[in-house]
Design a protein around this motif. Sequence first.
Motif, PDB file in Angstrom:
ATOM      1  N   VAL A 160       0.922  -1.337  -0.050  1.00  0.00           N
ATOM      2  CA  VAL A 160       0.155   0.348   0.263  1.00  0.00           C
ATOM      3  C   VAL A 160       0.787   1.330   0.049  1.00  0.00           C
ATOM      4  CG1 VAL A 160      -1.083   1.529   1.424  1.00  0.00           C
ATOM      5  CG2 VAL A 160      -1.960  -0.786   1.286  1.00  0.00           C
ATOM      6  N   ALA A 161       2.055   1.420   0.658  1.00  0.00           N
ATOM      7  CA  ALA A 161       2.346   2.853   0.843  1.00  0.00           C
ATOM      8  C   ALA A 161       3.465   2.402  -0.340  1.00  0.00           C
ATOM      9  CB  ALA A 161       3.435   1.852   1.841  1.00  0.00           C
ATOM     10  N   LYS A 162       3.981   1.882  -1.118  1.00  0.00           N
ATOM     11  CA  LYS A 162       4.287   1.648  -2.990  1.00  0.00           C
ATOM     12  C   LYS A 162       3.542   2.387  -3.430  1.00  0.00           C
ATOM     13  CE  LYS A 162       7.967  -0.417  -4.841  1.00  0.00           C
ATOM     14  NZ  LYS A 162       8.458  -1.043  -4.929  1.00  0.00           N
ATOM     15  N   LEU A 163       1.808   2.020  -3.600  1.00  0.00           N
ATOM     16  CA  LEU A 163       0.647   2.623  -4.297  1.00  0.00           C
ATOM     17  C   LEU A 163       0.978   3.534  -4.221  1.00  0.00           C
ATOM     18  CD1 LEU A 163      -1.484  -0.199  -4.047  1.00  0.00           C
ATOM     19  CD2 LEU A 163       0.024   0.499  -6.021  1.00  0.00           C
ATOM     20  N   GLU A 164       0.852   4.334  -2.748  1.00  0.00           N
ATOM     21  CA  GLU A 164       0.328   5.922  -2.587  1.00  0.00           C
ATOM     22  C   GLU A 164       2.238   6.328  -2.980  1.00  0.00           C
ATOM     23  OE1 GLU A 164      -0.872   6.006   1.791  1.00  0.00           O
ATOM     24  OE2 GLU A 164       1.234   5.533   2.228  1.00  0.00           O
ATOM     25  N   GLN A 165       3.145   5.920  -3.121  1.00  0.00           N
ATOM     26  CA  GLN A 165       4.688   6.512  -3.133  1.00  0.00           C
ATOM     27  C   GLN A 165       4.140   6.840  -4.768  1.00  0.00           C
ATOM     28  OE1 GLN A 165       8.354   4.858  -2.698  1.00  0.00           O
ATOM     29  NE2 GLN A 165       9.498   6.061  -3.204  1.00  0.00           N
ATOM     30  N   TYR A 166       3.751   5.344  -5.652  1.00  0.00           N
ATOM     31  CA  TYR A 166       3.492   6.048  -6.842  1.00  0.00           C
ATOM     32  C   TYR A 166       2.385   6.511  -7.233  1.00  0.00           C
ATOM     33  CZ  TYR A 166       3.053   3.066 -11.609  1.00  0.00           C
ATOM     34  OH  TYR A 166       2.686   3.407 -13.152  1.00  0.00           O
ATOM     35  N   PHE A 167       1.313   6.445  -7.574  1.00  0.00           N
ATOM     36  CA  PHE A 167       0.768   7.906  -7.601  1.00  0.00           C
ATOM     37  C   PHE A 167       0.371   8.797  -7.030  1.00  0.00           C
ATOM     38  CE2 PHE A 167      -1.478   3.225  -8.775  1.00  0.00           C
ATOM     39  CZ  PHE A 167      -1.387   3.732 -10.262  1.00  0.00           C
ATOM     40  N   GLY A 168       1.168   9.029  -5.589  1.00  0.00           N
ATOM     41  CA  GLY A 168       0.895  10.458  -4.528  1.00  0.00           C
ATOM     42  C   GLY A 168      -0.658  10.472  -4.287  1.00  0.00           C
ATOM     43  N   ILE A 169      -1.361   9.894  -3.664  1.00  0.00           N
ATOM     44  CA  ILE A 169      -2.538   9.429  -3.545  1.00  0.00           C
ATOM     45  C   ILE A 169      -2.473   8.631  -2.455  1.00  0.00           C
ATOM     46  CG2 ILE A 169      -4.833   8.591  -4.274  1.00  0.00           C
ATOM     47  CD1 ILE A 169      -4.396   9.230  -6.923  1.00  0.00           C
ATOM     48  N   PRO A 170      -3.004   9.338  -1.100  1.00  0.00           N
ATOM     49  CA  PRO A 170      -2.977   8.800   0.360  1.00  0.00           C
ATOM     50  C   PRO A 170      -3.789   7.439  -0.048  1.00  0.00           C
ATOM     51  CG  PRO A 170      -4.155  10.761   0.548  1.00  0.00           C
ATOM     52  CD  PRO A 170      -3.379  10.617  -0.709  1.00  0.00           C
ATOM     53  N   ALA A 171      -3.699   6.132   1.071  1.00  0.00           N
ATOM     54  CA  ALA A 171      -4.811   5.084   1.243  1.00  0.00           C
ATOM     55  C   ALA A 171      -6.221   5.578   1.493  1.00  0.00           C
ATOM     56  CB  ALA A 171      -3.706   3.593   1.983  1.00  0.00           C
ATOM     57  N   HIS A 172      -6.422   6.575   2.198  1.00  0.00           N
ATOM     58  CA  HIS A 172      -7.503   6.869   2.392  1.00  0.00           C
ATOM     59  C   HIS A 172      -7.684   7.152   1.478  1.00  0.00           C
ATOM     60  CE1 HIS A 172      -5.645  10.932   3.743  1.00  0.00           C
ATOM     61  NE2 HIS A 172      -6.797  10.997   2.625  1.00  0.00           N
ATOM     62  N   ASN A 173      -8.021   7.726   0.435  1.00  0.00           N
ATOM     63  CA  ASN A 173      -8.300   7.780  -1.149  1.00  0.00           C
ATOM     64  C   ASN A 173      -8.236   6.704  -1.424  1.00  0.00           C
ATOM     65  OD1 ASN A 173      -8.925  10.047  -0.276  1.00  0.00           O
ATOM     66  ND2 ASN A 173      -6.993  11.502  -1.227  1.00  0.00           N
ATOM     67  N   PHE A 174      -8.494   5.318  -1.378  1.00  0.00           N
ATOM     68  CA  PHE A 174      -8.266   4.457  -2.441  1.00  0.00           C
ATOM     69  C   PHE A 174      -9.629   3.923  -2.385  1.00  0.00           C
ATOM     70  CE2 PHE A 174      -3.181   2.967  -1.494  1.00  0.00           C
ATOM     71  CZ  PHE A 174      -2.818   4.618  -2.266  1.00  0.00           C
ATOM     72  N   VAL A 175      -9.582   3.222  -3.338  1.00  0.00           N
ATOM     73  CA  VAL A 175     -11.317   2.507  -3.043  1.00  0.00           C
ATOM     74  C   VAL A 175     -10.841   0.996  -4.304  1.00  0.00           C
ATOM     75  CG1 VAL A 175     -13.560   2.135  -4.397  1.00  0.00           C
ATOM     76  CG2 VAL A 175     -12.656   4.572  -4.173  1.00  0.00           C
ATOM     77  N   TRP A 176     -10.817   0.058  -3.201  1.00  0.00           N
ATOM     78  CA  TRP A 176     -10.505  -1.267  -3.955  1.00  0.00           C
ATOM     79  C   TRP A 176     -11.678  -2.206  -4.259  1.00  0.00           C
ATOM     80  CZ3 TRP A 176      -5.945  -3.459  -2.708  1.00  0.00           C
ATOM     81  CH2 TRP A 176      -4.892  -2.630  -2.098  1.00  0.00           C
ATOM     82  N   ILE A 177     -12.005  -3.033  -5.312  1.00  0.00           N
ATOM     83  CA  ILE A 177     -12.541  -4.168  -5.880  1.00  0.00           C
ATOM     84  C   ILE A 177     -12.125  -5.097  -5.958  1.00  0.00           C
ATOM     85  CG2 ILE A 177     -14.817  -4.277  -7.642  1.00  0.00           C
ATOM     86  CD1 ILE A 177     -14.724  -1.357  -8.137  1.00  0.00           C
ATOM     87  N   ASP A 178     -12.634  -5.689  -5.070  1.00  0.00           N
ATOM     88  CA  ASP A 178     -12.053  -7.187  -4.474  1.00  0.00           C
ATOM     89  C   ASP A 178     -13.173  -8.112  -4.390  1.00  0.00           C
ATOM     90  OD1 ASP A 178     -10.972  -9.462  -3.787  1.00  0.00           O
ATOM     91  OD2 ASP A 178      -8.581  -7.574  -4.097  1.00  0.00           O
ATOM     92  N   ASP A 179     -12.909  -9.338  -5.207  1.00  0.00           N
ATOM     93  CA  ASP A 179     -14.162 -10.432  -4.492  1.00  0.00           C
ATOM     94  C   ASP A 179     -13.810 -11.427  -2.896  1.00  0.00           C
ATOM     95  OD1 ASP A 179     -11.631 -11.407  -5.377  1.00  0.00           O
ATOM     96  OD2 ASP A 179     -12.802 -13.910  -5.855  1.00  0.00           O
TER      97      ASP A 179
END
Length: 217
Positions: A160-179
């Motif tokens: 998750v930290a790597k995603l934050e760094q890559y997109f410059g978006i904090p994790a509390h602004n992530f929306v996960w679609i998963d089963d």
Amino acid sequence: MADKLLIVDCDGVLYHPSELDINAMVYAFNEVCDDFGLKGEKFNYIENCSRDKPIRGFYNYIASVAQKVDVPTEDFILKMVAHIDYSGIKADSDGILQKLSKLSRKCQICICTNNHLAHLNHVLKAKFNIEADNLPFAVFDMRFAEKNGNFHAKESPFFVAKLEQYFGIPAHNFVWIDDNPNILEKVKSFGSQSIQVTDENRLKDILEHLEEKEYIK
């Protein structure tokens, strides 16, 4: 929504679980072990990846087995993928890529999988007749968060930290679609929003709903 990141899973989300056995990679692992003469090295999650083991997770276990036969982990996984029959995956008739492309005007989008890119590419080819390199958004597999020879799952703090760094978006602004409800429960600890894919709420339905909204809460 421009400051949101929509994270879409692969298995059980891009295709219905009935189109490919959820345990296909495990069966393939066992067959490759047979190919290498590792007759006793059958995969059992409880025995091989329990919490008291120093190496946890399917792909970390695969890496440890590949070392036993002096084969690079990548080569071992590619042999596994070659054992899988993807012909049951039905070509997309719901316009999923078009819906994702439309949503990408409102927010960032990526596909994240705890599986390997070789597997994902087979899924994309069967479902959409395209591979990851030609998608209009980013794709991350289990290797994205490799550290010191260990793979970290997408729901882990390191991934998750790597995603934050890559997109410059904090994790509390992530929306996960998963089963997987367990994954969705874990990502809530980062303040992320989660949407579960079910038989009654498929990816098509979710994307159509998000298209109609001016924002993701």
